[in-house]
Design a protein around this motif. Structure first.
Motif, short mmCIF file in Angstrom:
data_model
loop_
_atom_site.label_atom_id
_atom_site.label_comp_id
_atom_site.label_asym_id
_atom_site.label_seq_id
_atom_site.Cartn_x
_atom_site.Cartn_y
_atom_site.Cartn_z
N SER A 256 10.39 53.98 63.63
CA SER A 256 10.86 52.67 63.17
C SER A 256 10.02 52.13 62.01
CB SER A 256 10.84 51.67 64.32
OG SER A 256 9.51 51.37 64.72
N THR A 257 8.75 52.54 61.94
CA THR A 257 7.87 52.05 60.86
C THR A 257 8.22 52.65 59.50
OG1 THR A 257 6.21 53.78 61.23
CG2 THR A 257 5.94 51.72 62.45
N CYS A 258 8.94 53.79 59.51
CA CYS A 258 9.27 54.42 58.21
C CYS A 258 10.77 54.53 57.96
CB CYS A 258 8.62 55.80 58.11
SG CYS A 258 9.01 56.92 59.46
N SER A 259 11.61 54.15 58.93
CA SER A 259 13.06 54.28 58.75
C SER A 259 13.58 53.34 57.66
CB SER A 259 13.79 54.02 60.07
OG SER A 259 13.49 52.71 60.55
N SER A 260 13.02 52.13 57.57
CA SER A 260 13.45 51.17 56.54
C SER A 260 13.18 51.74 55.15
CB SER A 260 12.71 49.84 56.71
OG SER A 260 12.95 49.30 57.97
N HIS A 261 11.98 52.26 54.98
CA HIS A 261 11.60 52.84 53.69
C HIS A 261 12.48 54.02 53.33
CE1 HIS A 261 9.11 55.67 51.22
NE2 HIS A 261 8.99 54.58 50.50
N LEU A 262 12.77 54.86 54.32
CA LEU A 262 13.61 56.04 54.10
C LEU A 262 15.01 55.64 53.65
CD1 LEU A 262 13.58 59.13 54.28
CD2 LEU A 262 14.30 58.95 56.65
N LEU A 263 15.54 54.58 54.23
CA LEU A 263 16.88 54.09 53.86
C LEU A 263 16.90 53.59 52.42
CD1 LEU A 263 19.76 53.54 54.78
CD2 LEU A 263 18.98 51.36 55.74
N VAL A 264 15.86 52.87 52.01
CA VAL A 264 15.75 52.37 50.63
C VAL A 264 15.65 53.54 49.66
CG1 VAL A 264 14.28 51.08 49.02
CG2 VAL A 264 14.76 50.16 51.29
#
Length: 325
Positions: A256-264
């Motif tokens: 969850s800590t890196c999923s946002s960044h991966l989506l961007v």
């Protein structure tokens, strides 16, 4: 009347100068933008105005909470605040000009203003590309080297990485802009786009533009493909580390800590690569506008939502800020 050899030479030289002047007759461009949608100018103006306000407010809120909340004094949120600042600058290069063109119906832009807009757009796009790579490196260090993370990602290291992201693209993109605008423009002065981007500008250049196209691909590989490769390698190592975690809760928290960044990353690199990796001759105005809108307008409006709605610490900090105000 007979002419001397010197007079003949001067006459020929004068003709060559005139011919050369006639080749580069374009002194200003016309940004056609969305002029074909003449009945929707008021609607488009309202939509773009609302989008710009949302982007400014959303990214400003992220900057504010990372500065005020002690719980967010971490490298991850330091980079996120700078990413939000970058998004405000990035969008401000194109959206205000679109709005002015619609409001005034004056779509002309001088050669210098066009070159300046392109240069800032490319520099900020390059900075975003490198900053996304830096943010993936930060996640890699946090997940794969948690014990050494506070030591390795110290404030000095964070500032160095940030400065590298901002400065690395400047000389490359300034040089590329100068090279493109050193061309002669004689095909037309009408840019079938809503801002000065490389593909529609090169379409207006006289003669063979294959060398310019080659230099664009080389630069895109340096400032686009290279950071994306670093991001890909980081996430391969991150995912392999997450899969070795003993509990499902631990794996979910780490991802969850890196999923946002991966989506961007997917949104930004996906739309930008479609625009710049295709041959210039295969570009169509409608497709270019669509994908350009995606990575210049749509992605920046989603970034604050992606990072806030998918991050519990950001949501908590937002609630604290709203309760205080």
């Amino acid at each position: 009347m007979t002419l001397t050899s010197d007079e003949i030479f001067l006459h020929m030289n004068h003709e060559e100068i005139n011919a050369e002047d006639n080749v580069s007759t374009v002194k200003h461009f016309v940004l056609l933008g969305f002029s074909e949608l003449s009945d929707l100018q008021g609607f488009l103006s309202g939509v773009f105005c609302i989008i710009y306000i949302i982007i400014l407010i959303g990214n400003s809120l992220i900057i504010m909470i990372t500065m005020l909340d002690p719980a967010l004094k971490k490298p991850m949120y330091f980079f996120l605040a700078n990413f939000s600042s970058l998004e405000i600058c990035y969008v401000s290069v194109t959206l205000p000009r679109i709005l002015v063109n619609i409001w005034t119906q004056d779509r002309s832009i001088s050669l210098l203003d066009c070159a300046t807009q392109m240069c800032f757009f490319l520099i900020l796009g390059t900075t975003e590309s490198f900053l996304l790579a830096v943010m993936s490196y930060d996640r890699y260090m946090a997940i794969c080297n948690p014990l050494h993370y506070p030591l390795l990602m110290n404030p000095r290291k964070c500032i160095q990485l940030l400065a590298g992201s901002w400065l690395s693209g400047m000389p490359i993109q300034i040089g590329q802009t100068c090279q493109i605008f050193s061309s002669h423009f004689c095909n037309s002065n009408q840019i079938d786009h809503f801002f000065c981007d490389i593909p529609p500008i090169l379409k207006l250049a006289c003669g063979d533009t294959s060398m310019h196209e080659l230099s664009v691909y080389v630069v895109v590989m340096l400032v686009g493909a290279f950071p994306f490769t670093l991001i890909l390698v980081s996430y391969i190592k991150i995912i392999s580390t997450i899969l070795t975690l003993p509990t499902a809760r631990g794996r979910a928290k780490a991802f969850s800590t890196c999923s946002s960044h991966l989506l961007v990353v997917v949104l930004f690199f996906g739309s930008a690569s479609i625009t710049y990796f295709r041959p210039i001759s295969n570009h169509s105005a409608g497709t270019d506008k669509l994908f350009s809108l995606f990575y210049t307008v749509v992605t920046p409006i989603f970034n604050p939502l992606i990072y806030s709605l998918r991050n519990k610490e950001v949501i908590t900090a937002l609630r604290k800020l709203l309760l205080k105000t």
